[in-house]
Design a protein around this motif. Structure first.
Motif, mmCIF file in Angstrom:
data_model
loop_
_atom_site.group_PDB
_atom_site.id
_atom_site.type_symbol
_atom_site.label_atom_id
_atom_site.label_comp_id
_atom_site.label_asym_id
_atom_site.label_seq_id
_atom_site.Cartn_x
_atom_site.Cartn_y
_atom_site.Cartn_z
ATOM 1 N N VAL A 105 0.836 -1.204 0.000
ATOM 2 C CA VAL A 105 0.000 0.000 0.000
ATOM 3 C C VAL A 105 0.870 1.254 0.000
ATOM 4 O O VAL A 105 0.574 2.225 -0.710
ATOM 5 C CB VAL A 105 -1.001 -0.010 1.181
ATOM 6 N N VAL A 106 1.967 1.243 0.743
ATOM 7 C CA VAL A 106 2.894 2.385 0.752
ATOM 8 C C VAL A 106 3.427 2.627 -0.656
ATOM 9 O O VAL A 106 3.456 3.766 -1.140
ATOM 10 C CB VAL A 106 4.054 2.159 1.749
ATOM 11 N N GLN A 107 3.836 1.577 -1.341
ATOM 12 C CA GLN A 107 4.385 1.731 -2.694
ATOM 13 C C GLN A 107 3.340 2.262 -3.670
ATOM 14 O O GLN A 107 3.644 3.086 -4.539
ATOM 15 C CB GLN A 107 4.969 0.401 -3.192
ATOM 16 N N ILE A 108 2.095 1.832 -3.530
ATOM 17 C CA ILE A 108 1.015 2.345 -4.378
ATOM 18 C C ILE A 108 0.832 3.842 -4.143
ATOM 19 O O ILE A 108 0.769 4.629 -5.092
ATOM 20 C CB ILE A 108 -0.305 1.574 -4.130
ATOM 21 N N GLY A 147 -11.363 10.969 5.681
ATOM 22 C CA GLY A 147 -12.128 10.624 6.875
ATOM 23 C C GLY A 147 -12.906 9.334 6.800
ATOM 24 O O GLY A 147 -13.592 8.977 7.751
ATOM 25 N N GLU A 148 -12.819 8.608 5.700
ATOM 26 C CA GLU A 148 -13.579 7.371 5.536
ATOM 27 C C GLU A 148 -12.633 6.185 5.385
ATOM 28 O O GLU A 148 -11.615 6.271 4.703
ATOM 29 C CB GLU A 148 -14.473 7.452 4.290
ATOM 30 N N PHE A 149 -13.015 5.078 5.995
ATOM 31 C CA PHE A 149 -12.242 3.860 5.825
ATOM 32 C C PHE A 149 -12.379 3.394 4.379
ATOM 33 O O PHE A 149 -13.479 3.248 3.861
ATOM 34 C CB PHE A 149 -12.740 2.774 6.782
ATOM 35 N N PHE A 150 -11.239 3.201 3.714
ATOM 36 C CA PHE A 150 -11.241 2.753 2.324
ATOM 37 C C PHE A 150 -11.083 1.246 2.234
ATOM 38 O O PHE A 150 -11.823 0.581 1.519
ATOM 39 C CB PHE A 150 -10.131 3.452 1.533
ATOM 40 N N GLY A 151 -10.120 0.688 2.948
ATOM 41 C CA GLY A 151 -9.923 -0.758 2.918
ATOM 42 C C GLY A 151 -8.519 -1.147 3.282
ATOM 43 O O GLY A 151 -7.690 -0.322 3.652
ATOM 44 N N GLY A 152 -8.250 -2.435 3.119
ATOM 45 C CA GLY A 152 -6.938 -2.981 3.379
ATOM 46 C C GLY A 152 -6.151 -3.120 2.090
ATOM 47 O O GLY A 152 -6.438 -2.472 1.081
ATOM 48 N N VAL A 157 -5.188 -2.537 -3.733
ATOM 49 C CA VAL A 157 -4.566 -3.034 -4.969
ATOM 50 C C VAL A 157 -5.589 -3.111 -6.093
ATOM 51 O O VAL A 157 -5.333 -2.662 -7.221
ATOM 52 C CB VAL A 157 -3.898 -4.413 -4.729
ATOM 53 N N GLU A 158 -6.755 -3.651 -5.803
ATOM 54 C CA GLU A 158 -7.805 -3.765 -6.824
ATOM 55 C C GLU A 158 -8.235 -2.391 -7.330
ATOM 56 O O GLU A 158 -8.378 -2.178 -8.532
ATOM 57 C CB GLU A 158 -9.008 -4.522 -6.254
ATOM 58 N N TYR A 160 -6.510 0.356 -7.250
ATOM 59 C CA TYR A 160 -5.385 0.921 -7.989
ATOM 60 C C TYR A 160 -5.354 0.356 -9.405
ATOM 61 O O TYR A 160 -5.190 1.098 -10.385
ATOM 62 C CB TYR A 160 -4.082 0.618 -7.251
ATOM 63 N N GLN A 161 -5.541 -0.941 -9.540
ATOM 64 C CA GLN A 161 -5.484 -1.589 -10.847
ATOM 65 C C GLN A 161 -6.617 -1.161 -11.774
ATOM 66 O O GLN A 161 -6.418 -1.060 -12.979
ATOM 67 C CB GLN A 161 -5.485 -3.115 -10.681
ATOM 68 N N ASN A 162 -7.789 -0.866 -11.212
ATOM 69 C CA ASN A 162 -8.910 -0.465 -12.081
ATOM 70 C C ASN A 162 -9.088 1.050 -12.169
ATOM 71 O O ASN A 162 -10.034 1.528 -12.783
ATOM 72 C CB ASN A 162 -10.217 -1.154 -11.662
ATOM 73 N N GLY A 163 -8.198 1.825 -11.534
ATOM 74 C CA GLY A 163 -8.223 3.281 -11.656
ATOM 75 C C GLY A 163 -9.094 4.014 -10.649
ATOM 76 O O GLY A 163 -9.069 5.245 -10.593
ATOM 77 N N GLN A 164 -9.855 3.290 -9.859
ATOM 78 C CA GLN A 164 -10.747 3.934 -8.891
ATOM 79 C C GLN A 164 -9.968 4.663 -7.792
ATOM 80 O O GLN A 164 -10.392 5.718 -7.327
ATOM 81 C CB GLN A 164 -11.691 2.914 -8.252
ATOM 82 N N LEU A 165 -8.849 4.103 -7.380
ATOM 83 C CA LEU A 165 -8.065 4.726 -6.314
ATOM 84 C C LEU A 165 -7.506 6.064 -6.772
ATOM 85 O O LEU A 165 -7.610 7.065 -6.043
ATOM 86 C CB LEU A 165 -6.923 3.804 -5.861
ATOM 87 N N GLN A 166 -6.947 6.113 -7.978
ATOM 88 C CA GLN A 166 -6.402 7.361 -8.502
ATOM 89 C C GLN A 166 -7.482 8.435 -8.560
ATOM 90 O O GLN A 166 -7.263 9.584 -8.175
ATOM 91 C CB GLN A 166 -5.812 7.168 -9.909
ATOM 92 N N GLU A 167 -8.648 8.051 -9.035
ATOM 93 C CA GLU A 167 -9.769 8.992 -9.151
ATOM 94 C C GLU A 167 -10.183 9.530 -7.779
ATOM 95 O O GLU A 167 -10.364 10.736 -7.602
ATOM 96 C CB GLU A 167 -10.948 8.283 -9.819
ATOM 97 N N LEU A 168 -10.315 8.650 -6.819
ATOM 98 C CA LEU A 168 -10.718 9.046 -5.464
ATOM 99 C C LEU A 168 -9.664 9.955 -4.824
ATOM 100 O O LEU A 168 -9.998 10.971 -4.200
ATOM 101 C CB LEU A 168 -10.946 7.801 -4.602
ATOM 102 N N LEU A 169 -8.397 9.623 -5.010
ATOM 103 C CA LEU A 169 -7.332 10.424 -4.421
ATOM 104 C C LEU A 169 -7.223 11.797 -5.087
ATOM 105 O O LEU A 169 -6.955 12.797 -4.416
ATOM 106 C CB LEU A 169 -5.998 9.693 -4.488
ATOM 107 N N GLU A 170 -7.442 11.866 -6.381
ATOM 108 C CA GLU A 170 -7.447 13.166 -7.072
ATOM 109 C C GLU A 170 -8.538 14.068 -6.512
ATOM 110 O O GLU A 170 -8.311 15.247 -6.261
ATOM 111 C CB GLU A 170 -7.621 12.971 -8.565
ATOM 112 N N LYS A 171 -9.732 13.516 -6.318
ATOM 113 C CA LYS A 171 -10.830 14.284 -5.737
ATOM 114 C C LYS A 171 -10.477 14.730 -4.316
ATOM 115 O O LYS A 171 -10.776 15.863 -3.926
ATOM 116 C CB LYS A 171 -12.110 13.449 -5.709
#
Length: 175
Positions: A105-108, A147-152, A157-158, A160-171
């Motif tokens: 997760v740190v590397q991601i 402020g919200e729990f995202f996951g483990g 990883v999932e 990040y791989q499908n692009g949802q993490l990048q989108e959420l972090l940009e917002k």
């Protein structure tokens, strides 16, 4: 009369006697709690907040078990999570992860150039146990975004791989 406390996890198989209290006898020790409900036959592990009280009429010890998530710890967690856009509760630090999942997760997060704070759960057993109750998630790392729990690790990883993490972090970074 001597007292001792062991910080190692104590695994006990509990048997309910009434709806409001549970008792178990282990090696001359009586364990009693009035705030715990047992719903599965699997053993429960108590590692924190054990209070020892010597019984005078019997040669046994009473241990009272309670939640690791105290009101003070909940308040502290609320403040830490609310004051940082991205917080990772992990084993180790971002500079020295002590777990492969935490390292992933740190590397991601580093690859996405996202500023994030890390909290080392290995430094405090009360924090580690209380955080499991706080998030209703039994393992580490635990990622919080805005402020919200995202996951483990697996969820991160999932996403990040499908692009949802990048989108959420940009917002999150724009808010």
């Amino acid at each position: 009369m001597s007292w001792c406390y062991c910080a190692k996890p104590l695994t006990l198989q509990l048997q309910p006697r009434t709806a409001s209290s549970i008792h178990s006898h282990v090696g001359g020790v009586t364990v009693t709690t009035s705030t715990l409900s047992v719903r599965s036959p699997s053993p429960l592990v108590f590692t924190h907040n054990l209070h020892f009280q010597r019984k005078l009429k019997r040669a046994s010890t009473t241990i009272r078990c309670s939640s690791a998530l105290t009101p003070q710890l909940k308040s502290t967690l609320d403040k830490v999570i609310a004051s940082n856009k991205v917080v990772l509760f992990m084993k180790g630090t971002k500079d020295f992860p002590q777990c492969g999942f935490s390292n992933t997760v740190v590397q991601i997060l580093k690859s996405l150039n996202v500023p994030f704070e890390t909290i080392n759960v290995l430094e405090n057993d009360m924090l580690r146990q209380g955080l499991k109750e706080y998030s209703s998630w039994p393992t580490f790392p635990q990622l919080y975004i805005e402020g919200e729990f995202f996951g483990g690790c697996d969820i991160t990883v999932e996403a990040y791989q499908n692009g949802q993490l990048q989108e959420l972090l940009e917002k999150a970074m724009l808010s």
